[in-house]
Design a protein around this motif. Structure first.
Motif, PDB file in Angstrom:
ATOM      1  N   ASN A 205     -56.459  24.035  -7.838  1.00 57.99           N
ATOM      2  CA  ASN A 205     -56.748  23.214  -9.009  1.00 57.99           C
ATOM      3  C   ASN A 205     -55.628  23.286 -10.042  1.00 57.99           C
ATOM      4  OD1 ASN A 205     -59.195  22.253  -8.003  1.00 57.99           O
ATOM      5  ND2 ASN A 205     -60.329  24.008  -8.804  1.00 57.99           N
ATOM      6  N   GLN A 206     -55.032  24.464 -10.235  1.00 57.63           N
ATOM      7  CA  GLN A 206     -53.928  24.611 -11.184  1.00 57.63           C
ATOM      8  C   GLN A 206     -52.716  23.783 -10.762  1.00 57.63           C
ATOM      9  OE1 GLN A 206     -53.266  28.833 -11.338  1.00 57.63           O
ATOM     10  NE2 GLN A 206     -54.943  29.186 -12.772  1.00 57.63           N
ATOM     11  N   HIS A 207     -52.587  23.542  -9.464  1.00 61.75           N
ATOM     12  CA  HIS A 207     -51.463  22.751  -8.950  1.00 61.75           C
ATOM     13  C   HIS A 207     -51.873  21.312  -8.641  1.00 61.75           C
ATOM     14  CE1 HIS A 207     -49.902  26.850  -8.456  1.00 61.75           C
ATOM     15  NE2 HIS A 207     -48.737  26.275  -8.655  1.00 61.75           N
TER      16      HIS A 207
ATOM     17  N   VAL B 172     -54.092  20.006  -6.759  1.00 66.07           N
ATOM     18  CA  VAL B 172     -54.411  19.671  -5.378  1.00 66.07           C
ATOM     19  C   VAL B 172     -55.895  19.328  -5.327  1.00 66.07           C
ATOM     20  CG1 VAL B 172     -54.548  20.534  -3.004  1.00 66.07           C
ATOM     21  CG2 VAL B 172     -52.617  21.183  -4.466  1.00 66.07           C
ATOM     22  N   ASP B 173     -56.215  18.184  -4.759  1.00 59.10           N
ATOM     23  CA  ASP B 173     -57.599  17.747  -4.633  1.00 59.10           C
ATOM     24  C   ASP B 173     -58.339  18.696  -3.694  1.00 59.10           C
ATOM     25  OD1 ASP B 173     -60.029  16.503  -4.277  1.00 59.10           O
ATOM     26  OD2 ASP B 173     -59.204  14.609  -3.568  1.00 59.10           O
ATOM     27  N   SER B 174     -59.317  19.379  -4.206  1.00 62.54           N
ATOM     28  CA  SER B 174     -60.097  20.319  -3.399  1.00 62.54           C
ATOM     29  C   SER B 174     -61.526  19.825  -3.213  1.00 62.54           C
ATOM     30  CB  SER B 174     -60.081  21.708  -4.034  1.00 62.54           C
ATOM     31  OG  SER B 174     -60.637  21.655  -5.338  1.00 62.54           O
ATOM     32  N   GLY B 175     -61.734  18.540  -3.427  1.00 61.44           N
ATOM     33  CA  GLY B 175     -63.075  17.965  -3.369  1.00 61.44           C
ATOM     34  C   GLY B 175     -63.745  18.041  -2.011  1.00 61.44           C
ATOM     35  N   CYS B 176     -62.978  18.136  -0.949  1.00 64.21           N
ATOM     36  CA  CYS B 176     -63.571  18.186   0.391  1.00 64.21           C
ATOM     37  C   CYS B 176     -63.679  19.597   0.943  1.00 64.21           C
ATOM     38  CB  CYS B 176     -62.758  17.316   1.352  1.00 64.21           C
ATOM     39  SG  CYS B 176     -62.919  15.571   0.973  1.00 64.21           S
ATOM     40  N   ILE B 177     -63.323  20.573   0.144  1.00 63.22           N
ATOM     41  CA  ILE B 177     -63.426  21.959   0.590  1.00 63.22           C
ATOM     42  C   ILE B 177     -64.882  22.394   0.481  1.00 63.22           C
ATOM     43  CG2 ILE B 177     -62.812  24.343   0.060  1.00 63.22           C
ATOM     44  CD1 ILE B 177     -60.080  23.313  -0.847  1.00 63.22           C
ATOM     45  N   THR B 178     -65.375  22.983   1.550  1.00 63.30           N
ATOM     46  CA  THR B 178     -66.736  23.505   1.530  1.00 63.30           C
ATOM     47  C   THR B 178     -66.695  25.024   1.486  1.00 63.30           C
ATOM     48  OG1 THR B 178     -66.868  23.483   3.937  1.00 63.30           O
ATOM     49  CG2 THR B 178     -67.690  21.538   2.790  1.00 63.30           C
ATOM     50  N   ARG B 179     -67.729  25.609   0.955  1.00 61.15           N
ATOM     51  CA  ARG B 179     -67.841  27.069   0.870  1.00 61.15           C
ATOM     52  C   ARG B 179     -68.956  27.505   1.804  1.00 61.15           C
ATOM     53  NH1 ARG B 179     -65.577  29.080  -4.102  1.00 61.15           N
ATOM     54  NH2 ARG B 179     -65.608  31.094  -3.049  1.00 61.15           N
ATOM     55  N   ASP B 180     -68.737  28.571   2.506  1.00 59.50           N
ATOM     56  CA  ASP B 180     -69.746  29.155   3.378  1.00 59.50           C
ATOM     57  C   ASP B 180     -70.462  30.243   2.596  1.00 59.50           C
ATOM     58  OD1 ASP B 180     -70.955  31.032   5.258  1.00 59.50           O
ATOM     59  OD2 ASP B 180     -69.947  29.885   6.818  1.00 59.50           O
ATOM     60  N   ARG B 181     -71.736  30.078   2.396  1.00 52.28           N
ATOM     61  CA  ARG B 181     -72.497  31.024   1.565  1.00 52.28           C
ATOM     62  C   ARG B 181     -72.706  32.382   2.227  1.00 52.28           C
ATOM     63  NH1 ARG B 181     -74.756  28.725  -2.868  1.00 52.28           N
ATOM     64  NH2 ARG B 181     -74.816  26.465  -2.926  1.00 52.28           N
ATOM     65  N   ASP B 182     -72.536  32.441   3.538  1.00 55.32           N
ATOM     66  CA  ASP B 182     -72.830  33.678   4.257  1.00 55.32           C
ATOM     67  C   ASP B 182     -71.594  34.427   4.747  1.00 55.32           C
ATOM     68  OD1 ASP B 182     -75.638  33.294   4.022  1.00 55.32           O
ATOM     69  OD2 ASP B 182     -75.544  31.844   5.667  1.00 55.32           O
ATOM     70  N   HIS B 183     -70.403  33.834   4.561  1.00 56.42           N
ATOM     71  CA  HIS B 183     -69.187  34.465   5.083  1.00 56.42           C
ATOM     72  C   HIS B 183     -68.061  34.332   4.062  1.00 56.42           C
ATOM     73  CE1 HIS B 183     -71.603  33.210   8.550  1.00 56.42           C
ATOM     74  NE2 HIS B 183     -71.250  34.393   9.015  1.00 56.42           N
ATOM     75  N   ALA B 184     -67.348  35.409   3.864  1.00 58.18           N
ATOM     76  CA  ALA B 184     -66.259  35.432   2.882  1.00 58.18           C
ATOM     77  C   ALA B 184     -65.023  34.728   3.427  1.00 58.18           C
ATOM     78  CB  ALA B 184     -65.906  36.870   2.527  1.00 58.18           C
ATOM     79  N   THR B 185     -64.144  34.346   2.527  1.00 61.71           N
ATOM     80  CA  THR B 185     -62.852  33.788   2.898  1.00 61.71           C
ATOM     81  C   THR B 185     -62.110  34.790   3.777  1.00 61.71           C
ATOM     82  OG1 THR B 185     -62.727  32.473   0.883  1.00 61.71           O
ATOM     83  CG2 THR B 185     -60.640  33.005   1.953  1.00 61.71           C
ATOM     84  N   GLY B 186     -61.472  34.285   4.814  1.00 63.30           N
ATOM     85  CA  GLY B 186     -60.766  35.152   5.763  1.00 63.30           C
ATOM     86  C   GLY B 186     -59.583  35.866   5.133  1.00 63.30           C
ATOM     87  N   GLN B 187     -59.274  37.016   5.698  1.00 66.14           N
ATOM     88  CA  GLN B 187     -58.136  37.809   5.239  1.00 66.14           C
ATOM     89  C   GLN B 187     -57.370  38.313   6.445  1.00 66.14           C
ATOM     90  OE1 GLN B 187     -58.820  40.897   2.253  1.00 66.14           O
ATOM     91  NE2 GLN B 187     -60.983  40.378   2.391  1.00 66.14           N
TER      92      GLN B 187
END
Length: 184
Positions: free
Chosen positions: A27-29, A31-46
């Motif tokens: 968002n600071q750059h 970049v349209d993030s409107g189509c990004i979905t969040r998974d409520r049961d799993h964290a972002t990968g590392q």
């Protein structure tokens, strides 16, 4: 969160600081993030990267991350149908669910779309079928000098040197281009 191996997963959204920071950066750059979905049961990968005494990288990927549970949505379908380019790799295909979603996305892209397959042979997150199917979907491939002989062998491509193996992959899979990264 799980309190024990036998308990049911909580329906309360887990805190995902990495996901929050990634979205904030996008968002600071602007970049349209409107189509990004969040998974409520799993964290972002590392991935944790360590270097050995020779400077060679070793990778450790978090298990059961959000990228292992990609889901099809109408906005994703809309993006696929109008994409000029798409980049996909082996790592995001380590789960059946995400692999099927990625392949569906690529299948829906218009003719003439650049479909860049980024080979990443890490841990046990690849096999001959995934590589072959990905190369069949791709119009371009990027791999490194360590991955090339493995991919060539798994695909039955012969070549006495890197140029020959790359040429064999380009011809067999009718790729537009093959990019080879060499050394650190």
């Amino acid at each position: 969160c799980r309190s024990s191996a036998r308990s049911k997963p909580s329906r309360v959204r887990r805190i995902d600081e990495l996901g929050d920071r990634a979205l904030e950066t996008l968002n600071q750059h602007y970049v349209d993030s409107g189509c990004i979905t969040r998974d409520r049961d799993h964290a972002t990968g590392q991935v944790n990267v360590t270097l050995d005494a020779t400077g060679r990288a070793n990778y450790r990927f978090a298990d059961d991350s959000a990228w292992d549970h990609l889901r099809w949505t109408q906005p994703v379908e809309s993006i696929a149908r109008q994409a000029d380019a798409v980049c996909f790799g082996t790592l995001a295909q380590r789960s059946r669910e995400s692999r099927e979603m990625i392949r569906k996305f690529i299948d829906l892209t218009p003719a003439g779309t650049l479909r860049m397959f980024d080979v990443n042979l890490r841990q046990n997150f690849y096999d001959a079928d995934t590589i072959d199917a990905s190369l069949k979907l791709a119009t371009a491939v990027k791999l490194n000098e360590e991955e090339l002989p493995i991919v060539a062998r798994l695909c039955g491509v012969l070549g006495v040197n890197a140029r020959g193996m790359l040429r064999g992959l380009v011809e067999r899979y009718e790729l537009w281009i093959a990019a080879l990264t060499c050394g650190p």
